[in-house]
Scaffold this motif. Structure first.
Motif, short mmCIF file in Angstrom:
data_model
loop_
_atom_site.label_atom_id
_atom_site.label_comp_id
_atom_site.label_asym_id
_atom_site.label_seq_id
_atom_site.Cartn_x
_atom_site.Cartn_y
_atom_site.Cartn_z
N MET A 405 -7.39 -2.98 -28.72
CA MET A 405 -8.25 -2.59 -26.62
C MET A 405 -8.97 -1.41 -27.11
O MET A 405 -8.27 -0.86 -27.65
CB MET A 405 -7.77 -3.31 -25.60
N THR A 406 -9.82 -1.02 -26.62
CA THR A 406 -10.38 0.06 -25.91
C THR A 406 -9.51 0.89 -24.78
O THR A 406 -9.83 0.27 -23.85
CB THR A 406 -11.70 0.56 -25.79
N VAL A 407 -9.15 1.74 -24.82
CA VAL A 407 -8.55 2.41 -23.99
C VAL A 407 -9.31 4.13 -23.42
O VAL A 407 -9.91 4.27 -24.04
CB VAL A 407 -7.01 2.82 -23.91
N LEU A 408 -9.56 4.20 -21.98
CA LEU A 408 -9.78 5.24 -21.21
C LEU A 408 -8.77 6.84 -21.41
O LEU A 408 -7.99 5.76 -20.68
CB LEU A 408 -11.33 5.60 -20.87
N VAL A 409 -8.88 7.71 -22.18
CA VAL A 409 -7.08 8.53 -21.65
C VAL A 409 -7.42 9.25 -20.12
O VAL A 409 -8.27 10.30 -19.97
CB VAL A 409 -7.68 9.55 -23.04
N ASP A 410 -6.40 8.67 -19.66
CA ASP A 410 -6.20 9.78 -18.15
C ASP A 410 -5.35 10.99 -18.53
O ASP A 410 -6.02 11.58 -17.27
CB ASP A 410 -5.73 9.08 -17.34
N GLY A 411 -4.86 11.16 -19.54
CA GLY A 411 -4.35 12.58 -19.50
C GLY A 411 -2.25 12.64 -19.58
O GLY A 411 -2.14 10.98 -19.27
N ASP A 439 -1.28 12.51 -30.34
CA ASP A 439 -0.82 13.30 -29.61
C ASP A 439 -2.02 14.67 -28.41
O ASP A 439 -2.60 15.77 -27.79
CB ASP A 439 0.16 14.47 -30.11
N THR A 440 -3.56 14.34 -29.59
CA THR A 440 -4.48 15.22 -29.82
C THR A 440 -5.11 14.77 -28.99
O THR A 440 -6.26 15.62 -28.14
CB THR A 440 -5.34 15.53 -31.06
N ALA A 441 -5.16 13.64 -28.45
CA ALA A 441 -6.57 13.01 -27.38
C ALA A 441 -6.67 13.71 -25.81
O ALA A 441 -5.37 14.22 -25.62
CB ALA A 441 -5.60 11.45 -27.46
N GLN A 442 -7.82 13.96 -25.26
CA GLN A 442 -7.56 14.95 -24.55
C GLN A 442 -7.77 13.66 -23.04
O GLN A 442 -8.90 12.29 -23.60
CB GLN A 442 -9.17 15.09 -24.52
N PHE A 446 -11.87 8.11 -25.38
CA PHE A 446 -12.12 7.22 -25.63
C PHE A 446 -11.29 6.42 -26.66
O PHE A 446 -11.97 7.00 -27.93
CB PHE A 446 -13.80 6.01 -25.45
N LEU A 447 -10.12 5.10 -26.80
CA LEU A 447 -9.26 5.38 -28.50
C LEU A 447 -9.66 4.06 -28.68
O LEU A 447 -9.65 2.90 -27.86
CB LEU A 447 -8.15 5.40 -28.33
N GLU A 448 -9.10 3.58 -29.57
CA GLU A 448 -9.02 2.62 -30.84
C GLU A 448 -7.53 2.13 -30.15
O GLU A 448 -6.94 2.83 -31.00
CB GLU A 448 -9.72 2.14 -31.15
N VAL A 449 -6.97 1.00 -29.62
CA VAL A 449 -5.82 1.39 -30.02
C VAL A 449 -5.17 -0.54 -29.91
O VAL A 449 -5.85 -1.02 -29.66
CB VAL A 449 -5.27 1.34 -28.27
N GLY A 461 -0.08 0.84 -26.44
CA GLY A 461 -0.73 1.11 -27.16
C GLY A 461 -0.58 2.08 -28.26
O GLY A 461 -0.08 3.11 -28.12
N VAL A 462 -0.78 1.55 -29.89
CA VAL A 462 -0.75 2.60 -30.64
C VAL A 462 -2.41 3.17 -30.91
O VAL A 462 -2.86 2.25 -31.43
CB VAL A 462 -0.08 1.85 -32.04
N PRO A 463 -2.22 3.81 -31.25
CA PRO A 463 -3.95 4.06 -31.53
C PRO A 463 -3.85 4.20 -32.65
O PRO A 463 -3.54 4.15 -33.50
CB PRO A 463 -4.19 5.62 -30.95
N LEU A 464 -5.22 3.61 -33.24
CA LEU A 464 -5.29 2.76 -34.18
C LEU A 464 -6.28 3.83 -35.76
O LEU A 464 -6.02 4.09 -36.82
CB LEU A 464 -6.71 1.69 -34.28
N ASN A 465 -6.48 5.13 -35.17
CA ASN A 465 -7.51 5.80 -35.92
C ASN A 465 -5.85 7.08 -35.59
O ASN A 465 -6.69 8.24 -36.31
CB ASN A 465 -8.77 6.01 -35.43
N SER A 466 -4.78 7.12 -35.25
CA SER A 466 -3.85 8.20 -35.28
C SER A 466 -3.51 8.90 -36.43
O SER A 466 -3.10 7.90 -37.30
CB SER A 466 -3.09 7.57 -34.22
N GLU A 467 -2.97 10.23 -36.81
CA GLU A 467 -3.01 9.94 -38.41
C GLU A 467 -1.40 10.38 -38.10
O GLU A 467 -0.68 10.76 -37.58
CB GLU A 467 -3.67 11.60 -38.49
#
Ligand code: SF4
Length: 467
Positions: A405-411, A439-442, A446-449, A461-467
């Motif tokens: 799912m798509t999530v919106l990062v709050d911080g 860790d670098t998300a602000q 919007f992230l896919e997790v 949730g685990v981000p799908l495009n995290s390195e």
């Protein structure tokens, strides 16, 4: 150019100021608007309002077609000869200047104007200073004001930059016995839809990624002003919840509706949700499920119809998230009433629920109702109710494990967890997604997790495009 008294007065006044050089310098720099005012004294007052606003914003008024960069024609449509005179004035302004905005009574019959003069820039009805100013801003931007321009167009906000509340009306026409809002804030007073859409547009330009539509009774939006049609972005919108949703859906951000009572026309939102135009989310305060308690509360609507509606909505939009709030231990609530509430909870399978034990509010009519529920019993029922809902919530969230799912990062939270929300979570009141990685998300990203775990109210949730 035809003239009106206020037009002459204002333009001559500007030319005749005590420092002609500085005034003419100012006037030279200021964008110039020509004005033609026709019709009755009511139309004249409309002209005065527009001219006053133009001057307040730093525009200059010009009596000369060549000098004006745009001409406003305030028309009359009362009798045939007035219509003809208005149409001739529009034609003359188009011939002599070319950039024309039409307002006034003839403007209310916009097809008559548009058919004869398809090249006018905009047409509004009478008593429409804001719409006329909007059209002028679009075609002749207002001059820089070093004081006012320090305030962002989106206004001063108290929420984080990436989400904003959009208040569409004030007050309420209902008389719920536990509530004193109608006494405090008066009856429903809706903001015209063009104003709301313009504010939303400014918020999005300023970086808002999620708009939260709020009011006391969102479903009733526009009822008090007979769902008046307004123009925004060259389109007509009724001051109505459905048209508002359609307008907001054009802004390309998350749009979430709160305080939506389950009136029949709510079903008009469901296709917009199914098509992804607004979030598949409804915050629908129901307060109780027993007809007796609802009657004592004087709540609008019938609860059995609500269940039918919920089923129909879910059929057409399976991803719909439903949030509601309830009052437990209202005066006169019997064991049977409370059981009906628990049964409703099981049947409706709401996704998000808030509940409170009833407590009297000074001035509320419910204070005079007989058979108050003792506080200990209220608290027992509240706990029972919340446990039942926690189980429903946990089951529902567990089913999301493995979904993307798509999530919106709050911080970051106070304990340094990176938090985000799905379309099912409104800020502050619903659950969150605890991000594992990214860790670098602000805030505002919007992230896919992929959902890897769930608790009673939150997801992991685990981000799908995290390195
Ligand atoms: S509870 Fe809501 S609907 Fe009822 S009177 Fe108060 S504001 Fe209006």
């Amino acid at each position: 150019m035809l003239k009106c008294p206020s037009f002459d007065h204002l333009s001559v006044g500007a030319m005749n100021s005590s420092d002609p050089n500085s005034e003419s310098k100012k006037t030279n720099q200021a964008p110039k608007v020509g004005f033609i005012s026709l019709g009755c004294p009511k139309a004249l007052v409309d002209s005065e309002h527009i001219l006053t606003q133009l001057r307040a914003e730093g525009y200059a008024i010009s009596t000369d077609y060549d000098e004006a960069q745009l001409v406003v024609v305030n028309t009359c449509g009362f009798i045939d000869s007035a219509v003809e005179e208005s149409l001739e004035a529009i034609g003359e302004a188009l011939d002599e200047n070319g950039k024309v905005i039409v307002t006034g009574c003839l403007g209310a019959r916009d097809s008559l104007v548009q058919d004869r003069y398809p090249n006018v820039l905009a047409v509004t009805g009478p008593h429409a200073t804001a719409e006329v100013m909007q059209a002028i801003h679009r075609h002749l931007p207002k001059p820089h004001d070093p004081f006012m321009d320090l305030v962002p167009q989106s206004g001063i906000k108290l929420t984080p930059k990436h989400y904003a509340y959009l208040k569409i009306s004030e007050g309420c026409n209902h008389t719920c016995t536990f509530c004193i809002i109608p006494d405090l804030r008066g009856p429903l007073a809706s903001r015209p839809v063009d104003k709301v859409l313009q504010e939303a547009h400014h918020l999005v330009q300023a970086g808002t990624k999620e708009l939260l539509v709020v009011s006391q009774d969102t479903s009733a939006y526009g009822l008090d002003i007979k769902h008046k049609t307004q123009f925004w972005n060259n389109q007509a919108f009724k001051t109505h919840m459905t048209d508002l949703a359609k307008g907001l859906s054009q802004l390309g951000v998350w749009v979430r509706f709160h305080y939506v009572y389950p009136y029949p026309h709510v079903e008009e939102l469901i296709p917009l949700m199914a098509e992804g135009k607004i979030l598949p989310y409804l915050d629908m305060p129901l307060q109780h499920a027993s007809p007796n308690v609802l009657k004592a509360m004087k709540r609008p609507g019938k609860i059995d119809r609500t269940l039918d509606r919920i089923q129909t909505w879910r059929k057409h939009c399976p991803e719909l998230t439903l949030r509601s709030t309830f009052i437990v231990g209202f005066p006169g609530e019997t064991e049977q009433d409370f059981q009906m509430l628990l049964d409703f909870l099981q049947e409706a399978q709401l996704d998000r629920v808030g509940a409170f034990a009833y407590s009297p509010v000074a001035g509320a009519k419910a204070n005079a109702l007989p058979n108050p529920v003792p506080e200990t019993l209220q608290q027992e029922r509240l706990q029972h109710f919340m446990e039942a809902q926690a189980q429903i919530s946990a089951d529902k969230l567990r089913q999301k494990i493995g979904q993307r799912m798509t999530v919106l990062v709050d911080g970051l939270s106070e304990d340094h967890l990176l938090l985000a929300r799905t379309t099912a979570d409104a800020p502050e009141i619903d659950g969150v997604v605890i991000l594992d990685g990214a860790d670098t998300a602000q805030a505002g990203d919007f992230l896919e997790v992929e959902i890897s775990g769930a608790t009673e109210h939150d997801l992991i949730g685990v981000p799908l495009n995290s390195e």
